[in-house]
Every structure is written in structure tokens, then in C-alpha cells.
Design a protein around this motif. Structure first.
Motif, PDB file in Angstrom:
ATOM      1  N   UNK A  23       0.833  -1.205   0.000  1.00 37.20           N
ATOM      2  CA  UNK A  23       0.000   0.000   0.000  1.00 37.20           C
ATOM      3  C   UNK A  23       0.870   1.258   0.000  1.00 37.20           C
ATOM      4  N   UNK A  24       1.898   1.251   0.841  1.00 34.34           N
ATOM      5  CA  UNK A  24       2.760   2.434   0.915  1.00 34.34           C
ATOM      6  C   UNK A  24       3.449   2.695  -0.428  1.00 34.34           C
ATOM      7  N   UNK A  25       3.889   1.609  -1.070  1.00 30.73           N
ATOM      8  CA  UNK A  25       4.552   1.776  -2.367  1.00 30.73           C
ATOM      9  C   UNK A  25       3.571   2.299  -3.423  1.00 30.73           C
ATOM     10  N   UNK A  26       2.339   1.798  -3.391  1.00 31.10           N
ATOM     11  CA  UNK A  26       1.315   2.307  -4.327  1.00 31.10           C
ATOM     12  C   UNK A  26       1.097   3.802  -4.153  1.00 31.10           C
ATOM     13  N   UNK A  27       1.164   4.262  -2.899  1.00 34.17           N
ATOM     14  CA  UNK A  27       0.930   5.688  -2.634  1.00 34.17           C
ATOM     15  C   UNK A  27       2.140   6.547  -3.003  1.00 34.17           C
ATOM     16  N   UNK A  28       3.354   6.009  -2.776  1.00 33.75           N
ATOM     17  CA  UNK A  28       4.538   6.860  -2.906  1.00 33.75           C
ATOM     18  C   UNK A  28       4.853   7.227  -4.362  1.00 33.75           C
ATOM     19  N   UNK A  29       4.522   6.331  -5.289  1.00 30.99           N
ATOM     20  CA  UNK A  29       4.822   6.651  -6.702  1.00 30.99           C
ATOM     21  C   UNK A  29       4.101   7.942  -7.126  1.00 30.99           C
ATOM     22  N   UNK A  30       2.765   8.041  -6.899  1.00 31.66           N
ATOM     23  CA  UNK A  30       2.096   9.309  -7.241  1.00 31.66           C
ATOM     24  C   UNK A  30       2.561  10.487  -6.379  1.00 31.66           C
ATOM     25  N   UNK A  31       2.997  10.222  -5.135  1.00 28.58           N
ATOM     26  CA  UNK A  31       3.509  11.337  -4.322  1.00 28.58           C
ATOM     27  C   UNK A  31       4.704  11.998  -5.014  1.00 28.58           C
ATOM     28  N   UNK A  32       5.588  11.161  -5.530  1.00 32.79           N
ATOM     29  CA  UNK A  32       6.776  11.706  -6.209  1.00 32.79           C
ATOM     30  C   UNK A  32       6.339  12.508  -7.434  1.00 32.79           C
ATOM     31  N   UNK A  33       5.383  11.936  -8.153  1.00 32.62           N
ATOM     32  CA  UNK A  33       4.900  12.635  -9.356  1.00 32.62           C
ATOM     33  C   UNK A  33       4.247  13.981  -8.986  1.00 32.62           C
ATOM     34  N   UNK A  34       3.449  13.957  -7.938  1.00 30.84           N
ATOM     35  CA  UNK A  34       2.749  15.168  -7.480  1.00 30.84           C
ATOM     36  C   UNK A  34       3.766  16.283  -7.154  1.00 30.84           C
ATOM     37  N   UNK A  35       4.777  15.940  -6.370  1.00 30.64           N
ATOM     38  CA  UNK A  35       5.760  16.956  -5.976  1.00 30.64           C
ATOM     39  C   UNK A  35       6.620  17.387  -7.171  1.00 30.64           C
ATOM     40  N   UNK A  36       6.993  16.422  -8.006  1.00 29.85           N
ATOM     41  CA  UNK A  36       7.857  16.755  -9.149  1.00 29.85           C
ATOM     42  C   UNK A  36       7.137  17.661 -10.155  1.00 29.85           C
ATOM     43  N   UNK A  37       5.859  17.424 -10.369  1.00 29.47           N
ATOM     44  CA  UNK A  37       5.122  18.284 -11.302  1.00 29.47           C
ATOM     45  C   UNK A  37       5.098  19.727 -10.792  1.00 29.47           C
ATOM     46  N   UNK A  38       4.904  19.870  -9.492  1.00 26.11           N
ATOM     47  CA  UNK A  38       4.887  21.238  -8.932  1.00 26.11           C
ATOM     48  C   UNK A  38       6.263  21.872  -9.118  1.00 26.11           C
ATOM     49  N   UNK A  39       7.328  21.067  -8.907  1.00 26.79           N
ATOM     50  CA  UNK A  39       8.677  21.607  -9.093  1.00 26.79           C
ATOM     51  C   UNK A  39       8.916  21.988 -10.547  1.00 26.79           C
ATOM     52  N   UNK A  40       8.395  21.176 -11.463  1.00 26.29           N
ATOM     53  CA  UNK A  40       8.546  21.513 -12.891  1.00 26.29           C
ATOM     54  C   UNK A  40       7.884  22.852 -13.175  1.00 26.29           C
ATOM     55  N   UNK A  41       6.711  23.095 -12.563  1.00 26.14           N
ATOM     56  CA  UNK A  41       6.030  24.384 -12.758  1.00 26.14           C
ATOM     57  C   UNK A  41       6.889  25.525 -12.212  1.00 26.14           C
ATOM     58  N   UNK A  42       7.523  25.282 -11.064  1.00 34.35           N
ATOM     59  CA  UNK A  42       8.323  26.334 -10.436  1.00 34.35           C
ATOM     60  C   UNK A  42       9.646  26.573 -11.173  1.00 34.35           C
ATOM     61  N   UNK A  43      10.164  25.494 -11.781  1.00 29.45           N
ATOM     62  CA  UNK A  43      11.453  25.628 -12.487  1.00 29.45           C
ATOM     63  C   UNK A  43      11.276  26.196 -13.897  1.00 29.45           C
ATOM     64  N   UNK A  44      10.032  26.261 -14.314  1.00 30.91           N
ATOM     65  CA  UNK A  44       9.752  26.709 -15.683  1.00 30.91           C
ATOM     66  C   UNK A  44      10.198  28.156 -15.855  1.00 30.91           C
ATOM     67  N   UNK A  45      10.865  28.433 -16.956  1.00 31.64           N
ATOM     68  CA  UNK A  45      11.274  29.809 -17.210  1.00 31.64           C
ATOM     69  C   UNK A  45      12.627  30.156 -16.584  1.00 31.64           C
ATOM     70  N   UNK A  46      13.186  29.239 -15.808  1.00 32.31           N
ATOM     71  CA  UNK A  46      14.512  29.484 -15.242  1.00 32.31           C
ATOM     72  C   UNK A  46      15.588  29.247 -16.286  1.00 32.31           C
ATOM     73  N   UNK A  47      16.664  30.013 -16.194  1.00 34.09           N
ATOM     74  CA  UNK A  47      17.707  29.778 -17.186  1.00 34.09           C
ATOM     75  C   UNK A  47      18.551  28.556 -16.813  1.00 34.09           C
ATOM     76  N   UNK A  48      19.421  28.167 -17.758  1.00 32.87           N
ATOM     77  CA  UNK A  48      20.194  26.921 -17.593  1.00 32.87           C
ATOM     78  C   UNK A  48      21.095  26.972 -16.372  1.00 32.87           C
ATOM     79  N   UNK A  49      21.676  28.149 -16.121  1.00 35.01           N
ATOM     80  CA  UNK A  49      22.616  28.277 -15.001  1.00 35.01           C
ATOM     81  C   UNK A  49      21.880  28.055 -13.675  1.00 35.01           C
ATOM     82  N   UNK A  50      20.741  28.696 -13.540  1.00 28.85           N
ATOM     83  CA  UNK A  50      19.954  28.565 -12.306  1.00 28.85           C
ATOM     84  C   UNK A  50      19.536  27.109 -12.102  1.00 28.85           C
ATOM     85  N   UNK A  51      19.135  26.461 -13.210  1.00 30.88           N
ATOM     86  CA  UNK A  51      18.721  25.049 -13.096  1.00 30.88           C
ATOM     87  C   UNK A  51      19.903  24.167 -12.693  1.00 30.88           C
ATOM     88  N   UNK A  52      21.105  24.499 -13.229  1.00 31.79           N
ATOM     89  CA  UNK A  52      22.298  23.705 -12.894  1.00 31.79           C
ATOM     90  C   UNK A  52      22.660  23.875 -11.415  1.00 31.79           C
TER      91      UNK A  52
END
Ligand code: FE2
Ligand code: FE2
Length: 268
Positions: A180-209
Motif C-alpha cells: 500500500x505504501x509503495x502504491x501511494x509513494x509513486x504518485x507522491x513523487x509525481x505530485x511533488x515533481x510536477x509542482x517543481x517543474x512548474x516552479x522551475x519553468x522559465x529558469x535559465x540553464x545556469x539557475x537550473x544547474x
């Protein structure tokens, strides 16, 4: 229904024409709210009457499980406050509801592990150095981005850890709890990563590095700390240090791809 939703988590795409491969799109907060509600209504049944853990398995996992149990038990108030500030600025009120449901899932993990400890008459911990360290890190971070980055790294280790516990035991209860925990954690990672992708959007290469460099330094420390604190259980689950190290970086590499804005297509 759940598998259809999970499929959507990994495969949601927009048509990009015959020549270009279709890229996934990030889910809206409302979609995540719907997912979390659906997940809550479709949990795996846990056969609590079938504990059946051998003395060897008990010795291999129990001390370590006590620490993970307390780690999953945060009240989430700091994370919620940070999310509320962010949601107001981003004009995304549903994000607060999604975070509340996310916190609820983590608390359910803590409660499920706690019930397992109760069932084998092992007291729950009230403090733990790893949990204290993690809580201190999160409380020092006042932004959704920093919180989400730390959470993703811990979630990656949670995946490796619960998979190792599931391999280390034949207890039907503990194996199902881990499933059960493993079933939940996969979408948790996706949920947080998508938000990070939104926040990282528009950042230049140096900032991302620079961001990636900071992540790598933190993840190195965390990976060593988890092995130091939970090596016995990880070894019982079939991981040598070498294999554990390689798996940790492979899984984190996937998470980094998920938080890279170039992974997704965005509305124009
Ligand atoms: Fe969890
Ligand atoms: Fe999680």
C-alpha cells in the motif's frame, strides 16, 4: 478505475502531431485532489489477523520500522502554511486541498505502521534523530520549492526502503502494508515533481544547474544517512551498499527528469 488514474498520471499527453513524440502535461491541483480522494476510497485490504513475522525478520526490521513510523507521522502544519502562502500568490486555491490530502496520506502511513508496531507489542517511538534532522530541514525551508525538493528525495528512499522491507519479510500483514505504501509513494513523487517543474519553468540553464547541484549534494548526504541508519533492513531486503547506492541514484534520476520542465508540454 485506480489503474486508469495511475495510467493517466504517467501517460497524460497532448497530441503533438505525427512527427514529434507527445509530451505529458502536468495535472492541475483539482485533478490531484480527485486522485487523492479516489485513492483514499480504494485502499488495499490489510489482513491484520495474519501478522506471522519470524524472529529473524523481526530483528531485521523492527528497530528501523519504528524510526520510519515516526518519520511518517508529522502533523504537516508547516508544510500546509507554506502551501497556503504559495497558493495565494499563484492563485491556485485547490493546491491547498491537494496538500491537505497529501499530508493525510502520509499520516495514514504513520498510523498503519503504528498499528503494525502495536500488533507486535512494540512501542512507537516518540523521538528519533533521523526524524528530528528531517523536521529541522523542512522547518528551515520556507518555500514550497525547497519543501517539495526535500520531500521527493525522502520519498525516493521510502520507495527503496519499503520495497526492501517487503522482500525481507514473509509476514502477510507487513508485506501488504508495504504494498500500500509503495502504491501511494509513486504518485507522491509525481505530485511533488510536477509542482517543481512548474516552479522551475522559465529558469535559465545556469539557475537550473545550481539547483541540481544543490539537490545532488543533499541527496548524497541523505543516501549515506539512510544506509547508516537502516542498512541492516536494507541488507535483509537483498541490497548491498553498491546496489542500494546505484538504485537510489537511478530512482532519483527519474525524479529529476519528472521535475524538469522540458519533460512536459505546456499550454501556450
Ligand atoms: Fe509515506
Ligand atoms: Fe509519500
Amino acid at each position: 478505475m485506480r489503474s486508469a488514474m495511475l495510467e493517466a498520471i504517467t501517460l497524460t499527453t497532448e497530441s503533438a502531431g505525427p512527427a514529434a513524440p507527445a509530451l505529458p502535461v502536468v495535472w492541475t491541483s483539482a485533478q490531484w485532489v480527485a486522485y487523492f480522494r479516489h485513492n483514499l476510497a480504494h485502499l488495499l485490504p490489510i489482513p491484520w489477523e495474519r501478522i506471522a513475522i519470524s524472529p529473524q525478520e523481526y530483528d531485521d526490521v523492527i528497530a528501523s520500522l519504528r524510526s520510519w513510523q515516526i518519520g511518517e507521522t508529522s502533523d504537516g502544519s508547516h508544510l500546509l502554511r507554506t502551501a497556503q502562502r504559495y497558493a495565494e500568490k499563484a492563485n491556485d486555491p485547490a493546491f491547498v486541498d491537494a496538500i491537505k490530502l497529501f499530508i493525510g496520506e502520509e499520516q495514514r502511513h504513520g498510523e498503519t505502521l503504528g498499528r503494525f508496531l502495536d500488533s507486535v507489542s512494540v512501542p512507537r517511538k516518540t523521538r528519533d534523530w533521523g526524524e528530528l534532522l528531517f523536521r529541522t530541514c523542512r522547518h528551515a525551508l520556507l518555500r514550497v520549492e525547497s519543501n517539495a525538493s526535500v520531500i521527493v528525495m525522502v520519498e525516493v528512499h521510502a520507495m527503496l526502503y519499503y520495497a526492501a522491507v517487503r522482500r525481507a519479510t514473509s509476514s502477510p500483514v507487513l508485506r501488504q502494508v508495504c504494498s500500500q505504501l509503495l502504491r501511494d509513494e509513486v504518485p507522491h513523487i509525481r505530485f511533488q515533481c510536477e509542482r517543481l517543474a512548474m516552479l522551475h519553468r522559465g529558469r535559465n540553464r545556469v539557475f537550473r544547474a545550481v539547483t541540481l547541484g544543490t539537490h545532488r549534494a543533499f541527496f548524497t548526504t541523505l543516501t549515506l544517512a539512510v544506509w547508516f541508519g537502516h542498512g541492516r533492513t536494507l541488507r535483509a531486503g537483498g541490497l548491498t551498499f553498491r546496489r542500494y547506492w546505484r538504485n537510489a541514484w537511478t530512482q532519483m534520476g527519474k525524479a529529476w527528469r519528472l521535475m524538469d520542465p522540458r519533460t512536459y508540454s505546456w499550454p501556450t
